[in-house]
Design an enzyme around this catalytic site. Structure first.
Site, short mmCIF file in Angstrom:
data_model
loop_
_atom_site.label_atom_id
_atom_site.label_comp_id
_atom_site.label_asym_id
_atom_site.label_seq_id
_atom_site.Cartn_x
_atom_site.Cartn_y
_atom_site.Cartn_z
N GLU A 171 37.39 33.33 45.54
CA GLU A 171 35.95 33.53 45.69
C GLU A 171 35.37 32.63 46.78
OE1 GLU A 171 34.19 32.83 41.85
OE2 GLU A 171 34.80 34.80 41.09
N GLU A 256 38.98 40.07 38.82
CA GLU A 256 38.52 39.16 37.76
C GLU A 256 37.16 39.62 37.26
OE1 GLU A 256 38.41 34.80 38.69
OE2 GLU A 256 36.47 34.85 37.65
C1 IDC Z 1 35.87 28.66 35.63
C2 IDC Z 1 36.39 28.28 34.27
C3 IDC Z 1 35.82 26.94 33.93
C4 IDC Z 1 36.18 25.94 35.02
C5 IDC Z 1 35.69 26.45 36.36
C6 IDC Z 1 36.09 25.52 37.49
O1 IDC Z 1 36.04 29.26 33.32
O2 IDC Z 1 36.30 26.46 32.68
O3 IDC Z 1 35.56 24.70 34.75
O4 IDC Z 1 36.24 27.71 36.59
O5 IDC Z 1 35.52 26.00 38.69
C7 IDC Z 1 34.70 32.61 38.49
C8 IDC Z 1 35.93 31.95 39.00
C9 IDC Z 1 36.67 31.27 37.87
C10 IDC Z 1 35.70 30.62 36.92
C11 IDC Z 1 34.92 31.75 36.24
C12 IDC Z 1 33.94 31.28 35.16
O6 IDC Z 1 36.78 32.77 39.71
O7 IDC Z 1 37.52 30.30 38.44
O8 IDC Z 1 36.43 29.92 35.95
N1 IDC Z 1 34.19 32.48 37.27
O9 IDC Z 1 32.96 30.45 35.72
N2 IDC Z 1 33.90 33.39 39.18
C13 IDC Z 1 32.86 33.75 38.44
C14 IDC Z 1 33.02 33.16 37.18
#
Ligand code: IDC
Length: 547
Positions: A171, A256
């Site tokens: 992302e 995702e």
């Molecule tokens: C989030 C995890 C969270 C962690 C974070 C770190 O759920 O526990 O602390 O990353 O950056 C995304 C991302 C994905 C995220 C997820 C939820 O690709 O890495 O995971 N998310 O926030 N994009 C939108 C949402």
């Protein structure tokens, strides 16, 4: 399996096309029991086709569904074959996404994770499901070199498997599409050295701006753009961006998505999730859900004990199990017909129990799997469609029944692939070696390149044998082109047109009642092979029938 023949009608009266008994290879035991049969064997390599993604062995849009691993650096306990097996057997995943943890500066958090990535990929390939290698970063463009060397290594080792999908950048955040595109344009060639598999590219604003990417697409024939959503936060507006990208003919991949809020936490939002699911179904978008994790947050499918299912876990299992009931690869027996789009070309096809009849001109194609007998080789799915001959080792051979109107030269073009090169083929007919051909590395077992050799083939029916002096190559097909090329000339009496009078003159010449001067002889040698015979008469008749 097929033989494509050109100009077969020409030879029909010259030589009767007798049928030969077909010797079928006995199936190897290893072939039967080696891998489980899953979506990859059924659909083949994923390939973009307009705004759809189709399978190389299934000529219609493919939609596969599964789960995403969580950041490898934080939930590494799940990165093993045991989890892969559970995801396939219990959840019925058809695809898994491996989110290799990469920091905001574009460096892998923990180098050791690459080993775990490889074991997960190996397990996914053994299960015959698709697997995404996700460079899970929010700042990958800050370190393009790291991504280049990573993807080069993974593509070299895994790019030959139809299972594998490359995701270049999880992302991008607040960066322009042109920055992301510039990054992708540097990484893609590293992958393309080894693999033509599907590449998916993240888009700006946490992979939401697929519309921006569609307005300025990457120049590569197998790229899709990534859309991420979280049902608790996103709705129709973001779907509108997806629709806009699709309407620009861009292929979209949802690598995702979450049932919860965009921070990965909160309750499962069933109503919004259902709207998203039906939108993805109607557009045949493949997806992976976030995430295989037991972190205490709403998106985790596992609870605190690491194994029981959370609300999200139960919900996802239900969705994926329901999809499994209707998944094409599980429910529709694969037909025996060759899904290769080439079969729709008007070229006449014959069954493989007929020998290949070559004419004195033009080209004919022989599928390599269409041998009359062989020793030591095996067939496998070919990325060019149909099957190819593989597992060729020194001493192995295939032989093909051919008929040739007169002793003459043909240029043979082999579509061959070799991971490491060093292959050599000796061609023989009736024990006489006609020539040899070296097969160097093409960079992969399914990276097809064309190699040419010119052989003088003996008149009549014979077995053309390809003997592997050195192995280590695959063969998909062999194109025979008569040296001298297409028919031309025909104006033997030099009156400015090709007519029945020319045919009469040629007939007279052939029975010895006519002399031809150099210019007339040139016109009479329609296949330009320096011999004037009945083949030229046939070509001339054909020309007259067309006129
Ligand atoms: C989030 C995890 C969270 C962690 C974070 C770190 O759920 O526990 O602390 O990353 O950056 C995304 C991302 C994905 C995220 C997820 C939820 O690709 O890495 O995971 N998310 O926030 N994009 C939108 C949402």
């Amino acid at each position: 399996m097929k033989i494509q023949k050109a100009f077969s009608a020409v030879c029909a009266f010259v030589m009767s096309a007798a049928l030969l008994p077909r010797v079928l290879p006995a199936p190897e035991l290893s072939e039967v029991s080696a891998a489980e049969s899953g979506p990859v064997s059924y659909y083949g390599q994923l390939q973009t086709s307009g705004n759809k993604i189709i399978g190389s062995s299934y000529n219609e849009p493919v939609q596969v569904k599964g789960m995403s691993f969580f950041w490898s650096n934080w939930q590494g306990q799940y990165w093993n074959s045991g989890t892969v097996d559970r995801m396939v057997e219990e959840f019925k995943c058809e695809i898994l996404r491996c989110s290799l943890g990469v920091d905001d500066q574009g460096s892998i958090y923990s180098g050791g994770d690459v080993g775990a990535l490889r074991s997960v990929m190996d397990a996914a390939i053994a299960k015959d499901i698709y697997v995404i290698v996700d460079w899970h970063s929010h700042g990958a463009h800050n370190n393009t070199n790291a991504a280049k060397s990573f993807f080069s290594e993974i593509a070299r080792d895994y790019g030959k498997y139809d299972n594998v999908i490359f995701e270049l950048y999880n992302e991008p955040t607040q960066v322009s599409w042109s920055t992301v595109k510039g990054y992708a344009e540097q990484v893609i060639p590293e992958i393309r050295k080894y693999s033509d598999n599907l590449i998916i590219v993240g888009t700006p604003t946490w992979s939401q701006d697929v519309d921006a990417a569609a307005n300025d697409p990457i120049n590569d024939s197998n790229v899709a753009y990534v859309l991420h959503f979280y049902a608790g936060t996103h709705g129709g507006e973001l779907r509108g961006k997806g629709d806009a990208a699709l309407s620009k003919n861009a292929a979209v991949f949802v690598s995702e998505w979450g049932t919860v809020n965009a921070d990965g936490d909160g309750a499962v939002n069933v109503g919004s999730t259902e709207e998203w699911l039906s939108w993805m179904d109607s557009n045949k978008l493949s997806w992976c859900n976030w995430a295989i994790s037991s972190k205490a947050e709403g998106s985790s499918i596992f609870g605190g004990d690491g194994s029981s299912l959370t609300d999200a876990g139960n919900y996802l299992k239900k969705i994926l199990n329901a999809h499994a009931e209707n998944a094409v690869w599980r429910t529709v027996p694969k037909s025996g017909t060759d899904p290769d789009p080439q079969t729709t070309t008007p070229t006449p096809q014959t069954q493989n129990n007929e020998r290949l009849s070559l004419s004195g001109s033009g080209s004919a194609v022989l599928e390599a799997e269409n041998y009359s007998s062989m020793s030591g080789v095996e067939l496998e799915d070919c990325t060019q469609g149909g099957k190819n001959v593989g597992y060729i080792e020194a001493g192995d051979w295939m032989s093909y029944s051919i008929s040739v109107p007169q002793t003459m030269k043909y240029e043979l073009t082999l579509d061959a692939a070799s991971e490491s090169g060093g292959g050599q083929i000796a061609f023989s007919c009736g024990g006489n070696t006609l020539g040899t051909l070296d097969i160097p590395s093409t960079g992969g077992w399914q990276n097809w390149q064309q190699f040419k050799v010119t052989l003088e083939l003996p008149a009549g029916v014979s077995e053309l044998k390809l003997n592997a002096q050195q192995g280590g190559f695959n063969v998909d097909k062999i194109t025979f082109t008569a040296v001298g090329g297409q028919a031309s000339g025909g104006d033997i009496n030099r009156d400015g047109s090709v007519s029945a009078a020319d045919a009469v003159m040629l007939c007279k010449y052939l029975i010895g009642n006519e002399q031809l001067n150099d210019e007339q002889a040139k016109q009479a040698d329609l296949d330009s092979n320096q011999v004037i015979n009945v083949i030229d008469l046939t070509l001339l008749k054909r020309m007259l029938l067309r006129n």
